[in-house]
Scaffold this active site. Structure first.
Site, PDB file in Angstrom:
ATOM      1  N   TYR A 144      30.176  43.861  46.388  1.00 48.76           N
ATOM      2  CA  TYR A 144      29.563  45.221  45.896  1.00 48.76           C
ATOM      3  C   TYR A 144      29.030  44.875  44.446  1.00 48.76           C
ATOM      4  CZ  TYR A 144      29.140  50.384  44.626  1.00 48.76           C
ATOM      5  OH  TYR A 144      28.304  51.353  44.242  1.00 48.76           O
ATOM      6  N   ASP A 238      28.494  38.771  38.666  1.00 48.73           N
ATOM      7  CA  ASP A 238      28.649  40.130  38.605  1.00 48.73           C
ATOM      8  C   ASP A 238      30.410  40.165  38.339  1.00 48.73           C
ATOM      9  OD1 ASP A 238      29.258  42.802  38.624  1.00 48.73           O
ATOM     10  OD2 ASP A 238      28.415  43.310  40.802  1.00 48.73           O
ATOM     11  N   LYS A 266      33.245  48.603  33.520  1.00 47.40           N
ATOM     12  CA  LYS A 266      34.677  48.710  33.422  1.00 47.40           C
ATOM     13  C   LYS A 266      35.508  48.513  32.295  1.00 47.40           C
ATOM     14  CE  LYS A 266      34.561  49.191  38.515  1.00 47.40           C
ATOM     15  NZ  LYS A 266      33.522  48.564  39.469  1.00 47.40           N
TER      16      LYS A 266
HETATM   17  C1  PLP Z   1      32.266  48.939  39.986  1.00 51.48           C
HETATM   18  C2  PLP Z   1      31.337  47.565  40.273  1.00 51.48           C
HETATM   19  C3  PLP Z   1      29.950  47.794  39.955  1.00 51.48           C
HETATM   20  C4  PLP Z   1      29.239  49.108  39.932  1.00 51.48           C
HETATM   21  O1  PLP Z   1      29.712  49.714  38.640  1.00 51.48           O
HETATM   22  P1  PLP Z   1      29.435  51.381  38.273  1.00 51.48           P
HETATM   23  O2  PLP Z   1      29.816  51.556  37.117  1.00 51.48           O
HETATM   24  O3  PLP Z   1      30.495  52.070  39.428  1.00 51.48           O
HETATM   25  O4  PLP Z   1      28.170  51.761  38.685  1.00 51.48           O
HETATM   26  C5  PLP Z   1      29.017  46.867  40.024  1.00 51.48           C
HETATM   27  N1  PLP Z   1      29.671  45.517  40.458  1.00 51.48           N
HETATM   28  C6  PLP Z   1      30.958  45.393  40.840  1.00 51.48           C
HETATM   29  C7  PLP Z   1      31.664  44.030  41.054  1.00 51.48           C
HETATM   30  C8  PLP Z   1      31.886  46.529  40.594  1.00 51.48           C
HETATM   31  O5  PLP Z   1      33.306  46.240  40.687  1.00 51.48           O
END
Ligand code: PLP
Length: 428
Positions: A144, A238, A266
């Site tokens: 994701y 990511d 995060k």
């Molecule tokens: C949470 C997450 C996102 C998206 O971040 P948001 O702050 O929710 O937009 C993108 N990549 C990864 C790997 C994530 O865990």
């Protein structure tokens, strides 16, 4: 323990907010329950509006590595608020956090702050496309990367599929440049490169956390690096979830593979909305206003958010041995649950990376999205409901990662394992 107030609040919220929530996973749909409305957090605990207290293994889906209401982060936020909420002009706080992150990640010479992980990834992809002058990108099934159009792509059948949008409202024209590959399967990536006229980048969660916890094999990442170099494509890690969660110095420090760009989120905001992307000086120089690739944000680098992020990352940097402690606790939790499950004839696969933990009700190892889907998610739903009744708040989906915060004690872990044993006894 009653949850009447939460049920009532959810009814009311559903009248006003689609599905009653502002982010779908919160709705408890995949475990068939209804969400708890939270009144407050304190350290390892969440308290709902009926007054029930839970040990929190979600921690806002990752950001709160020091638990709720960490004193230094709270004080940093209050301090910043007193100087003004936003200026739309540069502040020293941005340079401070930038300096800190650059000193931690070998792969990052320059960084840009945004307000969410979604934005960070979307912008990093635009930069990769602008830098290489190519359109196609490769992503992996089960990873994701936020909810931007070209990344909302689901798996089709066959080894390689050109992406189909996984949401109405995303034109197929927007996702036709997104190629899908299989996690931990280098041949599927090679196929993408062979089929494409030009791949700008490969984006991967090096420690996947959005199909449950599924770390990439070291060998696979090394092969990915080689393939990207061979074709002149950028490799993007990511680390919105894994950054400052799996380890202090980025996945590059434990996998041995260095990416060209890294996305963060995060933990880097300490609980405030922050995302970031960074990488080699030469690539970042293509970003506006230094270069032609446009990217902007009214609240980007917001001083209150920067203060929270700085307090969190600085505290981690000063206590980087914490990751060993958190990892030991995470391991104790999942190994304990696995033994308890086996006693009741339930097979479990478990894994840990720093403060991230994952488990699947599966007899075979989970290496990719197909394996994750094949796990017993009906059993997970029962486990989730049972643990909630026992006072333990786990993510409401079998495709999520669990998080240990520093406020979780060994005693809490033992209590969790004992509760899990009771729940397994009831649902086996
Ligand atoms: C949470 C997450 C996102 C998206 O971040 P948001 O702050 O929710 O937009 C993108 N990549 C990864 C790997 C994530 O865990």
């Amino acid at each position: 323990m009653g949850t009447e107030a939460s049920l009532k609040a959810f009814d009311e919220a559903q009248e006003l907010i689609p599905g009653g929530v502002n982010s779908p996973v919160r709705a408890f749909k995949s475990v068939g329950g209804t969400p708890l409305f939270i009144a407050e957090g304190e350290g390892a605990y969440l308290v709902d509006i009926d007054g029930n207290r839970y040990v929190d293994y979600v921690q806002s889906w990752g950001p709160l590595i020091f638990g709720h209401r960490d004193e230094s982060i709270e004080n940093a936020v209050i301090g910043a608020v007193k100087h003004g909420l936003s200026f739309g002009a540069p502040t020293l706080a941005e340079t401070e956090l930038a300096k800190l992150v650059v000193s931690i990640f070998d792969s990052i010479d320059k960084i840009r702050f945004v307000s969410s992980g979604t934005e960070a990834v979307m912008s990093a992809i635009r930069l990769a496309r602008g830098y290489t002058g190519r359109d196609d990108i490769v992503k992996f099934e089960g990873c994701y990367h936020g909810h931007s159009d070209s990344l909302l792509v689901q798996a089709g059948s066959g080894a390689v599929t050109f992406g189909n949008p996984s949401s109405p409202g995303v034109p197929a024209d927007f996702t036709k440049h997104t190629l899908l590959a299989k996690y931990n399967d280098i041949e599927s990536v090679r196929n993408c490169f062979e089929q494409s006229v030009g791949i700008a980048c490969v984006i991967i969660e090096p420690i996947a956390g959005n199909m449950g916890l599924v770390p990439a094999d070291k060998e696979f990442l090394a092969q990915l690096r080689t393939l990207c170099d061979e074709y002149g494509a950028l490799l993007i890690f990511d680390e919105v979830m894994s950054g400052f969660r799996a380890t202090m110095f980025g996945a590059e420090s434990i996998t041995g593979t260095t990416p060209d760009l890294v996305t963060l989120g995060k933990v880097i905001g300490g609980g405030m909305p922050v995302g970031a992307f960074g990488g080699k000086r030469e690539i970042m120089a293509h970003l506006s206003p230094e270069g032609p690739v446009y990217q902007a944000g009214t609240l980007s680098g917001n001083p209150v958010a920067m203060a929270a992020g700085y307090a969190a990352v600085k505290k981690l940097r000063e206590n980087s041995r914490l990751f060993g402690v958190l990892e030991a606790r995470a391991r104790r939790l999942v190994e304990g649950m696995k033994v308890a499950a086996e006693r009741h004839g339930i097979a479990m696969q478990v894994d840990v990376r720093g403060s991230m933990f994952g488990f699947f009700f599966s007899e075979t190892p989970v290496k990719n999205f197909d394996d994750a889907c094949a796990a017993n998610h009906a059993l997970f739903a029962k486990f989730h409901a049972g643990m909630l009744k026992e006072g333990f708040y786990f993510a409401c989906s079998g495709y999520e990662t669990g998080f240990i915060c520093t406020a979780i004690t060994d005693a809490m872990i033992e209590e969790t394992v004992a509760a899990a044993e009771r729940v397994f006894g009831a649902i086996a």
